[in-house]
Write a protein that holds these residues in place. Structure first.
Motif, mmCIF file in Angstrom:
data_model
loop_
_atom_site.group_PDB
_atom_site.id
_atom_site.type_symbol
_atom_site.label_atom_id
_atom_site.label_comp_id
_atom_site.label_asym_id
_atom_site.label_seq_id
_atom_site.Cartn_x
_atom_site.Cartn_y
_atom_site.Cartn_z
ATOM 1 N N SER A 1 0.841 -1.193 0.000
ATOM 2 C CA SER A 1 0.000 0.000 0.000
ATOM 3 C C SER A 1 0.876 1.243 0.000
ATOM 4 N N SER A 2 0.428 2.274 -0.715
ATOM 5 C CA SER A 2 1.203 3.523 -0.740
ATOM 6 C C SER A 2 0.874 4.396 0.474
ATOM 7 N N ILE A 3 -0.209 4.077 1.172
ATOM 8 C CA ILE A 3 -0.560 4.844 2.381
ATOM 9 C C ILE A 3 -0.424 3.933 3.600
ATOM 10 N N VAL A 4 -0.596 4.495 4.781
ATOM 11 C CA VAL A 4 -0.556 3.690 6.008
ATOM 12 C C VAL A 4 -1.939 3.072 6.194
ATOM 13 N N HIS B 1 -8.290 0.823 9.168
ATOM 14 C CA HIS B 1 -9.556 1.571 9.028
ATOM 15 C C HIS B 1 -10.515 1.305 10.188
ATOM 16 N N GLU B 2 -10.005 0.769 11.300
ATOM 17 C CA GLU B 2 -10.881 0.578 12.471
ATOM 18 C C GLU B 2 -10.188 1.261 13.648
ATOM 19 N N ALA B 3 -10.091 2.581 13.539
ATOM 20 C CA ALA B 3 -9.232 3.344 14.442
ATOM 21 C C ALA B 3 -10.006 4.155 15.469
ATOM 22 N N ALA B 4 -9.377 4.277 16.644
ATOM 23 C CA ALA B 4 -9.880 5.170 17.684
ATOM 24 C C ALA B 4 -8.708 6.011 18.169
ATOM 25 N N LYS C 1 -18.015 10.526 -2.551
ATOM 26 C CA LYS C 1 -17.088 10.192 -1.462
ATOM 27 C C LYS C 1 -15.688 10.710 -1.774
ATOM 28 N N ARG C 2 -15.046 11.331 -0.746
ATOM 29 C CA ARG C 2 -13.729 11.925 -0.967
ATOM 30 C C ARG C 2 -12.598 10.936 -0.712
ATOM 31 N N GLY C 3 -12.880 9.874 0.024
ATOM 32 C CA GLY C 3 -11.823 8.895 0.286
ATOM 33 C C GLY C 3 -12.238 7.919 1.362
ATOM 34 N N ASP C 4 -11.363 6.943 1.622
ATOM 35 C CA ASP C 4 -11.577 5.956 2.671
ATOM 36 C C ASP C 4 -10.320 5.904 3.540
ATOM 37 N N VAL C 5 -10.498 6.126 4.835
ATOM 38 C CA VAL C 5 -9.353 6.096 5.747
ATOM 39 C C VAL C 5 -8.740 4.691 5.766
ATOM 40 N N GLY C 6 -7.430 4.628 5.647
ATOM 41 C CA GLY C 6 -6.731 3.345 5.705
ATOM 42 C C GLY C 6 -6.786 2.577 4.401
ATOM 43 N N GLN C 7 -7.497 3.125 3.412
ATOM 44 C CA GLN C 7 -7.537 2.459 2.106
ATOM 45 C C GLN C 7 -6.926 3.349 1.026
#
Ligand SMILES: [Zn+2]
Ligand SMILES: [Zn+2]
Length: 336
Positions: free
Chosen positions: A52-55, A58-61, A104-110
């Protein structure tokens, strides 16, 4: 000020390396979140194996560490991060279906940095505050475990009002989430049959109050005749069996991505008036009710978490999770 930090980089082929990374300042409407915990999800397998190019995560607190202009959430507020950076104004968002946002602007962790690193930048609209006393590892249960499964139950309820029993195909994290949320929502005596090929997972499901079935035992599944069935396995044979088991007026809710399903429309759908529906993640506005259910049932729901490991042992956490003998594995960050 940008913040420099070490982050895990998913290189592909199950290789995770640590590298330097800069987290920019939050822009208008954005928050910079100091991550406290992120639960590993089955879909992280893609990033783990393909890179993955990002970190990912997606199940973050976490806790709000900095705020951008035009935000109202105070620094220091704890909360969870909703996966989807929904627009808030499209036709879907206007009726609350933020999981079906048309812009949708994006998905965190994806495709945006997620919860396996020490920070994440999110829009304030994606952040859901939780009470200060709630453990943030446990708070991650509000996301895929409680959120995705509660939404799937809501999808079934749209089609069936007299639900007296349920069947869940697959006792992985989503299957276990369905089991606990069915029990929480319908009562501990509500019968939930749950199948898996893994004896370890069947035992875990049984400990959480489920009626475990060997997934290869077709006759046992068919004999339960549940009012609603859920497929979390993504397997065609499991979907078809789950639909067949749900008799007249039965509903099959498909949650696991994967294979297809073959339908004989007359015999499978029209004559018994059965329905097959999909369910994708959940709506942001479902979080508030789930927070109440988590507060009331924290001991039971948090039993879905079997392991917690610090981020510097993320390799071990992934190995463990993909061994198949865990519930949820939570990766925790050192917070100061
Ligand atoms: Zn997930
Ligand atoms: Zn939208």
């Amino acid at each position: 000020m940008p913040i420099a930090a070490w982050v895990p980089r998913f290189r592909g082929g199950a290789v995770i390396e640590w590298d330097d990374h800069q987290y920019r300042e939050p822009g208008p409407g954005e928050l910079r979140i100091r991550i406290a915990a992120n639960a590993i999800c089955g879909t992280d397998r893609n990033e783990y194996l393909s890179g993955s190019s990002i970190v990912p995560g997606h199940e973050a607190a976490g806790v709000v560490s900095d705020v951008g202009p035009a935000t109202t959430v105070p620094v220091g507020t704890p909360g969870v991060i909703y996966l989807m950076d929904f627009c808030g104004t499209c036709r879907s968002c206007r009726v609350g279906a933020t999981n079906q946002c048309l812009a949708k602007r994006g998905d965190v962790g994806q495709n945006r940095d997620g919860g396996y690193g020490p920070y994440a930048l999110v829009h304030e609209s994606q952040f859901f505050p939780v009470p200060a006393g709630l453990d943030l590892g446990t708070a991650t249960m509000l996301l895929d475990v409680m959120g995705t499964s509660s939404h799937a139950i809501a999808r079934a309820r749209l089609l069936r009002s007299d639900i007296e029993s349920a069947y869940v195909a697959g006792a992985g994290p989503i299957g276990l989430g369905l089991l606990v949320m069915l029990k929480v929502r319908f009562g501990q005596d509500f019968p939930v049959s749950i199948s898996d090929i893994s004896p370890w997972r069947r035992k875990m499901a049984e400990e959480l109050g489920g009626d475990p079935i060997d997934a290869l035992d077709r006759e046992a599944v068919l004999s339960r005749t549940p009012d609603i069935s859920f497929d979390s396995s993504g397997r065609q044979s499991a979907r078809e069996l789950a639909l067949a088991a749900a008799g007249k007026r039965g509903v099959l809710v498909c949650i696991g991505h994967g294979e297809g399903i073959q339908l004989n429309v007359s015999a499978d759908l029209i004559a018994p008036e059965r329905a097959v529906v999909g369910s994708e993640y959940f709506r942001y506005d479902e979080l508030a009710e789930n927070l109440g259910l988590l507060s009331d049932n924290e001991d039971y729901i948090s039993r879905v978490i079997t392991h917690r490991l610090p981020a510097d042992r993320i390799d071990e956490a992934f190995d463990l999770f993909f061994s198949g003998e865990t519930g949820k594995v939570v990766v925790t960050q050192e917070t100061r």
